[in-house]
Design an enzyme around this catalytic site. Structure first.
Site, PDB file in Angstrom:
ATOM      1  N   LYS A   1       0.811  -1.230   0.000  1.00 15.10           N
ATOM      2  CA  LYS A   1       0.000   0.000   0.000  1.00 15.10           C
ATOM      3  C   LYS A   1       0.844   1.280   0.000  1.00 15.10           C
ATOM      4  O   LYS A   1       0.450   2.286  -0.587  1.00 15.10           O
ATOM      5  CB  LYS A   1      -0.948  -0.002   1.204  1.00 15.10           C
ATOM      6  CG  LYS A   1      -2.100  -1.006   1.058  1.00 15.10           C
ATOM      7  CD  LYS A   1      -3.054  -0.900   2.223  1.00 15.10           C
ATOM      8  CE  LYS A   1      -4.180  -1.911   2.085  1.00 15.10           C
ATOM      9  NZ  LYS A   1      -5.163  -1.814   3.168  1.00 15.10           N
TER      10      LYS A   1
ATOM     11  N   ASP B   1     -10.277   2.565   2.547  1.00  9.97           N
ATOM     12  CA  ASP B   1     -10.475   1.877   3.833  1.00  9.97           C
ATOM     13  C   ASP B   1     -11.213   2.780   4.837  1.00  9.97           C
ATOM     14  O   ASP B   1     -12.119   2.329   5.531  1.00  9.97           O
ATOM     15  CB  ASP B   1      -9.127   1.449   4.432  1.00  9.97           C
ATOM     16  CG  ASP B   1      -8.561   0.201   3.762  1.00  9.97           C
ATOM     17  OD1 ASP B   1      -9.352  -0.597   3.214  1.00  9.97           O
ATOM     18  OD2 ASP B   1      -7.330   0.020   3.783  1.00  9.97           O
TER      19      ASP B   1
HETATM   20  N1  LIG Z   1     -12.356  -4.796   8.083  1.00 11.38           N
HETATM   21  C1  LIG Z   1     -11.482  -4.437   7.158  1.00 11.38           C
HETATM   22  O1  LIG Z   1     -11.829  -4.068   6.029  1.00 11.38           O
HETATM   23  C2  LIG Z   1     -10.032  -4.436   7.511  1.00 11.38           C
HETATM   24  C3  LIG Z   1      -9.118  -3.690   6.723  1.00 11.38           C
HETATM   25  C4  LIG Z   1      -7.763  -3.712   7.077  1.00 11.38           C
HETATM   26  C5  LIG Z   1      -7.349  -4.475   8.171  1.00 11.38           C
HETATM   27  N2  LIG Z   1      -8.263  -5.189   8.886  1.00 11.38           N
HETATM   28  C6  LIG Z   1      -7.833  -5.968  10.072  1.00 11.38           C
HETATM   29  O2  LIG Z   1      -7.258  -5.063  11.002  1.00 11.38           O
HETATM   30  C7  LIG Z   1      -6.219  -5.697  11.735  1.00 11.38           C
HETATM   31  C8  LIG Z   1      -4.963  -4.815  11.676  1.00 11.38           C
HETATM   32  O3  LIG Z   1      -4.525  -4.734  10.321  1.00 11.38           O
HETATM   33  P1  LIG Z   1      -3.281  -3.815   9.897  1.00 11.38           P
HETATM   34  O4  LIG Z   1      -3.167  -3.934   8.422  1.00 11.38           O
HETATM   35  O5  LIG Z   1      -3.375  -2.454  10.491  1.00 11.38           O
HETATM   36  O6  LIG Z   1      -2.054  -4.599  10.596  1.00 11.38           O
HETATM   37  P2  LIG Z   1      -0.640  -4.019  11.030  1.00 11.38           P
HETATM   38  O7  LIG Z   1      -0.246  -2.849  10.196  1.00 11.38           O
HETATM   39  O8  LIG Z   1       0.262  -5.197  11.121  1.00 11.38           O
HETATM   40  O9  LIG Z   1      -0.903  -3.458  12.537  1.00 11.38           O
HETATM   41  C9  LIG Z   1      -1.174  -4.342  13.599  1.00 11.38           C
HETATM   42  C10 LIG Z   1      -1.574  -3.554  14.855  1.00 11.38           C
HETATM   43  O10 LIG Z   1      -1.961  -4.499  15.867  1.00 11.38           O
HETATM   44  C11 LIG Z   1      -1.139  -4.274  17.020  1.00 11.38           C
HETATM   45  N3  LIG Z   1      -0.873  -5.555  17.682  1.00 11.38           N
HETATM   46  C12 LIG Z   1      -0.506  -6.722  17.091  1.00 11.38           C
HETATM   47  N4  LIG Z   1      -0.345  -7.683  18.041  1.00 11.38           N
HETATM   48  C13 LIG Z   1      -0.600  -7.091  19.238  1.00 11.38           C
HETATM   49  C14 LIG Z   1      -0.581  -7.551  20.593  1.00 11.38           C
HETATM   50  N5  LIG Z   1      -0.285  -8.818  20.906  1.00 11.38           N
HETATM   51  N6  LIG Z   1      -0.918  -6.675  21.574  1.00 11.38           N
HETATM   52  C15 LIG Z   1      -1.239  -5.388  21.275  1.00 11.38           C
HETATM   53  N7  LIG Z   1      -1.255  -4.888  20.013  1.00 11.38           N
HETATM   54  C16 LIG Z   1      -0.943  -5.738  19.007  1.00 11.38           C
HETATM   55  C17 LIG Z   1       0.126  -3.652  16.504  1.00 11.38           C
HETATM   56  O11 LIG Z   1       0.767  -2.977  17.535  1.00 11.38           O
HETATM   57  P3  LIG Z   1       2.355  -2.652  17.491  1.00 11.38           P
HETATM   58  O12 LIG Z   1       2.496  -1.343  16.777  1.00 11.38           O
HETATM   59  O13 LIG Z   1       2.744  -2.604  18.917  1.00 11.38           O
HETATM   60  O14 LIG Z   1       3.020  -3.796  16.751  1.00 11.38           O
HETATM   61  C18 LIG Z   1      -0.461  -2.707  15.436  1.00 11.38           C
HETATM   62  O15 LIG Z   1      -1.008  -1.559  16.032  1.00 11.38           O
HETATM   63  C19 LIG Z   1      -6.042  -7.090  11.096  1.00 11.38           C
HETATM   64  O16 LIG Z   1      -6.736  -8.032  11.881  1.00 11.38           O
HETATM   65  C20 LIG Z   1      -6.716  -6.966   9.742  1.00 11.38           C
HETATM   66  O17 LIG Z   1      -7.254  -8.181   9.285  1.00 11.38           O
HETATM   67  C21 LIG Z   1      -9.584  -5.179   8.583  1.00 11.38           C
END
Ligand SMILES: NC(=O)c1ccc[n+]([C@@H]2O[C@H](COP(=O)([O-])OP(=O)(O)OC[C@H]3O[C@@H](n4cnc5c(N)ncnc54)[C@H](OP(=O)(O)O)[C@@H]3O)[C@@H](O)[C@H]2O)c1
Length: 279
Positions: free
Chosen positions: A72, A108
């Site tokens: 992205k 998004d």
């Molecule tokens: N509904 C939709 O259309 C949609 C769209 C996009 C994403 N999503 C979902 O949203 C979620 C995040 O996606 P993303 O693309 O933003 O992922 P990402 O960029 O990898 O970010 C992950 C986030 O989760 C936090 N995290 C991960 N493990 C953790 C833990 N054990 N304890 C506390 N915080 C934790 C990370 O914190 P740190 O900074 O500390 O690592 C970071 O803030 C995923 O489940 C994805 O499937 C849904």
């Protein structure tokens, strides 16, 4: 499956990996519903191949593509023009090809807001507490701020939260450990971490502190009903599932590529959700 002619419009989703993506199923449903002469395909492209692959799709006559992880940010850099949604999020998830040029947007945040509204939640009802500072949190934060809504962010790694606040200066950052204490000051809670997702631990949050009018949105959609959403319902709070965000974020791309405003309805949700159920 509609029969393709030589005039078929072609689009797809670029990711690495891409096999987990539900977007081909989602767009395929609409293509069939509206009997469109077109196709939407998964495109597994390695990071080092991203730029030549996009240029190749453009040269091959594709009308555009969605872009997912990890591309992205690279897509943002590649575009000839980006709209304010992409500018605010610093990332692109939708490419539209026209006259040999690549236009980028980020749907998004729009999808997140559209899903809230579809659930009867007015995002402008009060300030939002946003958990997470990854790519999805960035898009949600940018969309909420763009609507003039106050946003407080908490993230496990505080440097990531502060980096986001550097790019989006109106964000207020609080320590991750204070997330439950901050609940009473907010009308909307958004989980944009991967906590609660299948294979990940649940989010620890004390909803007892929430006011009765708090709306709880989880953008995680595998499982459809996350532990956070179950807890919100058990506390009598409004719960907004993440699948709707995925469905709505697809609308602008489909409209731009295939010329039809697609409807997000119960039949679409059932069709996409059927692919998410265990077994
Ligand atoms: N509904 C939709 O259309 C949609 C769209 C996009 C994403 N999503 C979902 O949203 C979620 C995040 O996606 P993303 O693309 O933003 O992922 P990402 O960029 O990898 O970010 C992950 C986030 O989760 C936090 N995290 C991960 N493990 C953790 C833990 N054990 N304890 C506390 N915080 C934790 C990370 O914190 P740190 O900074 O500390 O690592 C970071 O803030 C995923 O489940 C994805 O499937 C849904």
């Amino acid at each position: 499956m509609p029969i393709l002619t030589g005039h078929a419009r072609l689009a797809g989703i670029i990711g690495w990996p891409v096999a987990h993506s539900r977007s081909p199923r989602l767009h395929g449903f609409w293509l069939e519903r509206y009997a469109i002469d077109g196709a939407y395909v998964p495109l597994a492209i390695r990071p080092e191949d991203f730029v030549p692959a996009v240029r190749g799709l453009l040269a091959a006559g594709f009308v555009g593509a969605n872009v997912t992880s990890p591309h992205k940010r690279a897509a943002f850099t590649l575009c000839d023009s980006v709209d304010p949604s992409a500018q605010r999020a610093g990332a692109v998830n939708t490419l539209v090809f026209s006259d040999g040029k690549i236009a980028g947007s980020n749907t998004d945040g729009w999808g997140f807001l559209a899903n809230l509204r579809a659930h009867g939640v007015d995002p402008a009802a009060g300030p939002a507490l946003l958990l997470g500072a990854g790519g999805a949190a960035r898009a949600v934060a940018a969309a909420l701020l763009g609507e003039g809504i106050g946003v407080t962010i908490a993230n496990r790694t505080s440097e990531h939260a502060h980096a986001l606040a550097h790019d989006l200066p109106d964000l207020r950052v609080i320590p991750w450990e204070r997330r439950s204490d901050a609940l009473p000051d907010h009308a909307l809670l958004v989980n944009a971490t991967s906590l609660g997702m299948q294979g990940h631990p649940p989010l620890q949050l004390d909803l007892v502190r929430a006011t009765p009018n708090l709306a709880v949105a989880d953008i995680v959609y595998v499982p459809l009903e996350t532990p956070l959403l179950s807890a919100a319902t058990a506390h009598g709070l409004r719960a907004v599932e993440g699948l709707g965000m995925l469905l709505y974020q697809a609308v602008p791309g489909f409209r731009a590529w295939f010329g039809v405003e697609p409807e997000v309805d119960a039949a679409l949700r059932r069709f996409v959700a059927a692919d998410l159920l265990p077994g």
